[in-house]
Write an enzyme that holds these catalytic residues in place. Structure first.
Site, PDB file in Angstrom:
ATOM      1  N   ASP A  84      -4.321   3.399  -3.478  1.00 56.41           N
ATOM      2  CA  ASP A  84      -5.611   3.809  -2.928  1.00 56.41           C
ATOM      3  C   ASP A  84      -6.011   5.157  -3.503  1.00 56.41           C
ATOM      4  O   ASP A  84      -5.397   6.185  -3.194  1.00 56.41           O
ATOM      5  CB  ASP A  84      -5.533   3.894  -1.406  1.00 56.41           C
ATOM      6  CG  ASP A  84      -5.515   2.522  -0.755  1.00 56.41           C
ATOM      7  OD1 ASP A  84      -6.441   1.734  -1.015  1.00 56.41           O
ATOM      8  OD2 ASP A  84      -4.570   2.238   0.006  1.00 56.41           O
ATOM      9  N   SER A  89       0.556   0.019   7.034  1.00 58.44           N
ATOM     10  CA  SER A  89       1.217   0.498   8.248  1.00 58.44           C
ATOM     11  C   SER A  89       1.223  -0.530   9.375  1.00 58.44           C
ATOM     12  O   SER A  89       1.923  -0.362  10.368  1.00 58.44           O
ATOM     13  CB  SER A  89       0.531   1.784   8.736  1.00 58.44           C
ATOM     14  OG  SER A  89      -0.848   1.554   8.996  1.00 58.44           O
ATOM     15  N   SER A 110       0.832  -1.199   0.000  1.00 62.53           N
ATOM     16  CA  SER A 110       0.000   0.000   0.000  1.00 62.53           C
ATOM     17  C   SER A 110       0.868   1.251   0.000  1.00 62.53           C
ATOM     18  O   SER A 110       1.434   1.641   1.029  1.00 62.53           O
ATOM     19  CB  SER A 110      -0.909   0.000   1.234  1.00 62.53           C
ATOM     20  OG  SER A 110      -1.686   1.180   1.269  1.00 62.53           O
ATOM     21  N   GLY A 163     -11.077   4.172   3.666  1.00 61.26           N
ATOM     22  CA  GLY A 163     -10.813   5.603   3.724  1.00 61.26           C
ATOM     23  C   GLY A 163      -9.661   6.024   4.597  1.00 61.26           C
ATOM     24  O   GLY A 163      -9.159   7.135   4.455  1.00 61.26           O
ATOM     25  N   PHE A 164      -9.203   5.139   5.484  1.00 60.30           N
ATOM     26  CA  PHE A 164      -8.135   5.513   6.407  1.00 60.30           C
ATOM     27  C   PHE A 164      -7.210   4.330   6.638  1.00 60.30           C
ATOM     28  O   PHE A 164      -7.605   3.173   6.499  1.00 60.30           O
ATOM     29  CB  PHE A 164      -8.710   5.970   7.759  1.00 60.30           C
ATOM     30  CG  PHE A 164      -9.549   7.204   7.678  1.00 60.30           C
ATOM     31  CD1 PHE A 164      -8.979   8.462   7.783  1.00 60.30           C
ATOM     32  CD2 PHE A 164     -10.917   7.107   7.463  1.00 60.30           C
ATOM     33  CE1 PHE A 164      -9.759   9.602   7.703  1.00 60.30           C
ATOM     34  CE2 PHE A 164     -11.705   8.243   7.371  1.00 60.30           C
ATOM     35  CZ  PHE A 164     -11.126   9.502   7.493  1.00 60.30           C
ATOM     36  N   ASP A 169      -7.775  -6.361   2.762  1.00 58.70           N
ATOM     37  CA  ASP A 169      -7.209  -5.015   2.802  1.00 58.70           C
ATOM     38  C   ASP A 169      -7.571  -4.363   4.130  1.00 58.70           C
ATOM     39  O   ASP A 169      -8.749  -4.122   4.417  1.00 58.70           O
ATOM     40  CB  ASP A 169      -7.776  -4.210   1.627  1.00 58.70           C
ATOM     41  CG  ASP A 169      -7.191  -2.819   1.509  1.00 58.70           C
ATOM     42  OD1 ASP A 169      -6.363  -2.443   2.354  1.00 58.70           O
ATOM     43  OD2 ASP A 169      -7.561  -2.112   0.554  1.00 58.70           O
ATOM     44  N   GLY A 170      -6.539  -4.106   4.950  1.00 59.11           N
ATOM     45  CA  GLY A 170      -6.772  -3.428   6.222  1.00 59.11           C
ATOM     46  C   GLY A 170      -6.242  -4.203   7.409  1.00 59.11           C
ATOM     47  O   GLY A 170      -6.610  -5.357   7.617  1.00 59.11           O
TER      48      GLY A 170
END
Length: 223
Positions: free
Chosen positions: A36, A200, A9, A143-144, A177-178
């Site tokens: 993204d 992250s 990402s 979104g974050f 994803d995430g």
């Protein structure tokens, strides 16, 4: 189960020295660069745009995994530097013309994908399975970066994999994803995911190099 792949990402990379990070990602054997794209409308944030995609394209041959978090993507696909071999995900919730959007992506030679937000049912994609090459299960609300995994994600991954396999679509990739941390990635892999978006939580870490983090993630998802 399909072979495991990592998609980095780039919104979590060092944008002030992006070429250095991309060279490290190449050396680490990353399969895709995850882009993204946010419009401030479908999600309450703005992120990477086509100028960034073109700049990155000029310095690497790695294919892109383009995640469009935008409204009405069928009207905007021509804005983006989409090429054969890329994956392009649209959100099922972002348009009333899901099928048309997927067909336009396929016409560009890219691999069409549908992204599902945490509360979106997997049954929603039942009638477009012939038109997709990947399903992107969002483990966080889109979104974050840096959010915790929604608890029901692992069950949703497993349910999606079971649905695809039972209907004869075992070839469709299943991305998550995430919050793809080392611990979560292991559980996600066992649940049936095969493409992992490293951000992250597991790839771009302050106390480890990209190559070290990538190796640890690859070890986890390949065991």
């Amino acid at each position: 189960m399909l072979p495991a792949k990592l998609s980095a990402s780039l919104m979590c990379a060092n944008l002030l020295d992006i070429e250095k990070d991309i060279r490290e990602l190449e050396q680490a054997g990353i399969e895709y660069l995850h882009m993204d794209i946010m419009d401030g409308e479908f999600v309450p944030n703005l992120m990477l745009n086509n100028l960034f995609l073109k700049a990155v394209r000029s310095i690497t041959k790695l294919p892109f995994d383009i995640h469009l978090m935008i409204t009405n993507p069928e009207r905007k696909l021509d804005w983006f530097d989409i090429r054969p071999g890329d994956i392009v995900s649209i959100h099922y919730e972002s348009t009333s013309n899901v099928l048309g959007s997927l067909q336009l992506i396929e016409e560009k030679g890219a691999l069409p994908s549908v992204a599902l937000s945490p509360a979106t049912s997997i049954e929603s994609i039942h009638y477009v399975l012939d038109n997709i090459k990947m399903v992107n299960i969002m483990a966080v609300n889109p979104g974050f970066a840096g959010r915790k995994m929604v608890p029901m994600t692992l069950q949703k991954i497993q349910d999606t994999r079971n649905m695809l396999d039972s209907l004869g679509y075992g070839h469709i990739m299943l991305e998550v994803d995430g919050n793809v941390s080392l611990e979560n990635a292991s559980h996600m892999r066992h649940a049936g995911a095969d493409v992992f978006v490293g951000g992250s939580s597991g790839l771009f870490l302050s106390d480890k190099s990209i190559q070290v983090s990538a190796k640890k993630l690859k070890d986890v998802i390949n065991c």
